[in-house]
Design an enzyme around this catalytic site. Sequence first.
Site, short mmCIF file in Angstrom:
data_model
loop_
_atom_site.label_atom_id
_atom_site.label_comp_id
_atom_site.label_asym_id
_atom_site.label_seq_id
_atom_site.Cartn_x
_atom_site.Cartn_y
_atom_site.Cartn_z
N ASP A 175 0.85 -1.10 -0.05
CA ASP A 175 0.05 0.01 -0.09
C ASP A 175 0.98 1.19 0.12
O ASP A 175 1.50 1.63 0.92
CB ASP A 175 -0.75 -0.08 1.35
CG ASP A 175 -2.24 -0.58 1.10
OD1 ASP A 175 -2.79 -0.43 -0.38
OD2 ASP A 175 -2.75 -1.35 2.05
N ARG A 221 3.88 3.03 3.17
CA ARG A 221 4.26 1.93 4.25
C ARG A 221 5.92 2.24 4.16
O ARG A 221 6.49 2.09 5.37
CB ARG A 221 4.18 0.70 3.54
CG ARG A 221 2.56 0.27 3.49
CD ARG A 221 1.91 0.19 4.84
NE ARG A 221 0.55 -0.15 4.76
CZ ARG A 221 -0.40 0.54 5.28
NH1 ARG A 221 -0.38 1.96 5.71
NH2 ARG A 221 -1.80 0.06 5.08
N ARG A 244 -7.54 10.54 1.23
CA ARG A 244 -7.02 9.40 0.47
C ARG A 244 -7.53 9.70 -1.05
O ARG A 244 -7.09 9.26 -1.98
CB ARG A 244 -7.11 7.94 0.93
CG ARG A 244 -6.35 7.80 2.04
CD ARG A 244 -6.92 6.39 2.81
NE ARG A 244 -6.59 5.17 2.08
CZ ARG A 244 -7.13 4.20 2.22
NH1 ARG A 244 -7.92 3.91 3.10
NH2 ARG A 244 -6.67 3.26 1.41
N LYS A 258 -9.39 0.85 -6.40
CA LYS A 258 -10.33 0.56 -5.23
C LYS A 258 -10.98 1.95 -4.61
O LYS A 258 -10.76 2.83 -4.79
CB LYS A 258 -9.16 0.11 -4.02
CG LYS A 258 -8.29 1.09 -3.59
CD LYS A 258 -7.06 0.30 -2.57
CE LYS A 258 -6.41 1.30 -1.98
NZ LYS A 258 -5.19 0.68 -1.14
N HIS A 259 -12.06 1.49 -3.72
CA HIS A 259 -12.57 0.36 -3.34
C HIS A 259 -14.12 0.13 -4.08
O HIS A 259 -14.85 1.01 -3.60
CB HIS A 259 -12.79 0.25 -1.84
CG HIS A 259 -11.43 0.60 -1.11
ND1 HIS A 259 -11.04 1.99 -0.76
CD2 HIS A 259 -10.46 -0.32 -0.45
CE1 HIS A 259 -9.92 1.70 -0.11
NE2 HIS A 259 -9.81 0.53 0.07
N HIS A 313 -12.52 -1.87 8.30
CA HIS A 313 -11.43 -2.32 9.07
C HIS A 313 -11.88 -2.91 10.55
O HIS A 313 -11.59 -3.95 11.03
CB HIS A 313 -10.31 -1.62 9.32
CG HIS A 313 -9.46 -1.53 8.12
ND1 HIS A 313 -9.64 -0.44 7.35
CD2 HIS A 313 -8.28 -1.93 7.79
CE1 HIS A 313 -8.76 -0.13 6.47
NE2 HIS A 313 -7.94 -1.09 6.51
N ASP A 347 -10.35 -7.27 -0.87
CA ASP A 347 -9.67 -6.59 0.42
C ASP A 347 -9.32 -7.52 1.61
O ASP A 347 -9.58 -8.66 1.30
CB ASP A 347 -10.36 -5.34 0.96
CG ASP A 347 -9.69 -4.28 1.48
OD1 ASP A 347 -8.76 -4.48 1.78
OD2 ASP A 347 -10.48 -3.32 1.55
#
Length: 342
Positions: free
Chosen positions: A65, A73, A139, A169-170, A182, A251
């Site tokens: 990601d 990351r 984002r 995405k998504h 999440h 996902d």
Amino acid sequence: MSVALGPVMIDVASTTLDNSDRALLEHPSVGGVVLFARNLESPAQCRALCEAIRSQRPDILISVDHEGGRVQRLREGLTSLPPMCAFGHRYPEQPQQTLALVHECGWLMSQELAACGVDFSFAPVLDVDEKLSKVIGERSFSPVPAQVSTLAGALLDGFDEGGMASVGKHFPGHGGVEADSHLELPVDERSLAALEAHDLIPFTELASRLTAVMPSHVRYPAFDPNPTGFSAAWLDYLRNTLGFSGAILSDDLSMHGASFAGGPVERAQLALQAGCDAVLVCNDRDAARAVLDSVAPEDERAARLAALRRTQPLPSLDVLKALPRWQHAHDSLTALAAQYGY
């Protein structure tokens, strides 16, 4: 001899491979590895880890990601990329300059990840920001669907030039719900017509250009009772209404938004039966083993997944950073990122 890519993407434990990682990578149902911040210390270490992974499985996919903003990351030694909303904020007053910078962002992202040994990032985010979802938020490129399409299209131009696959995405859009998938299973009550007039616009306009699509862990009960990644109806819509022919990647099945489907094996089976080509099973080694033992490679899925593999030679980061183009893009993007605290 090349081994067909399996339908499961897994993680590894740390910055180097241990014996448990190596044993798991040998499983024929593994198709890819997802890298997390715990796996990454520097570009050189990342490349060494990727080379170690490929020494076990030469054709495996390696992903991360790496969107920009808070979702990046690997930071040490790479350009700090701005959140995608930064481009949306600039676009109305400086459209051409902004599109050019987004293109350069896509090229630079592609080249820097290649220098680290990574095949692709899970990007671009095509969600339309409705000012509801904290997990999407900055984002997203924009609250305006047409601007999301245009700006994401420029990022894809940069990916294409840099030889990196894309993952939109998504699907069909996570921006219209407040809940974080999440942690829970969000529900979006809007009709298909409402989604088609808004959230689905970027996916509709870019379907022919995306290498892969990641469906959301969100329920849209007006269309189908199952969350998108477990919905044959939604994935059929993606393929047969929008004409998408690439890979569909679930996902992460360890997210709470996937828990309605049962245990790890039940989640994976339902996602694959619905039409996913690969499932992500990360941060739970026992779950990964169980899922791997329950599925097998299939040629049609493997062929779509293979399109995500980087085919161009991997550049040297030192050589890349010596390019005037990299320096200009780096300086511009770093300055923009700093305006947003990155």
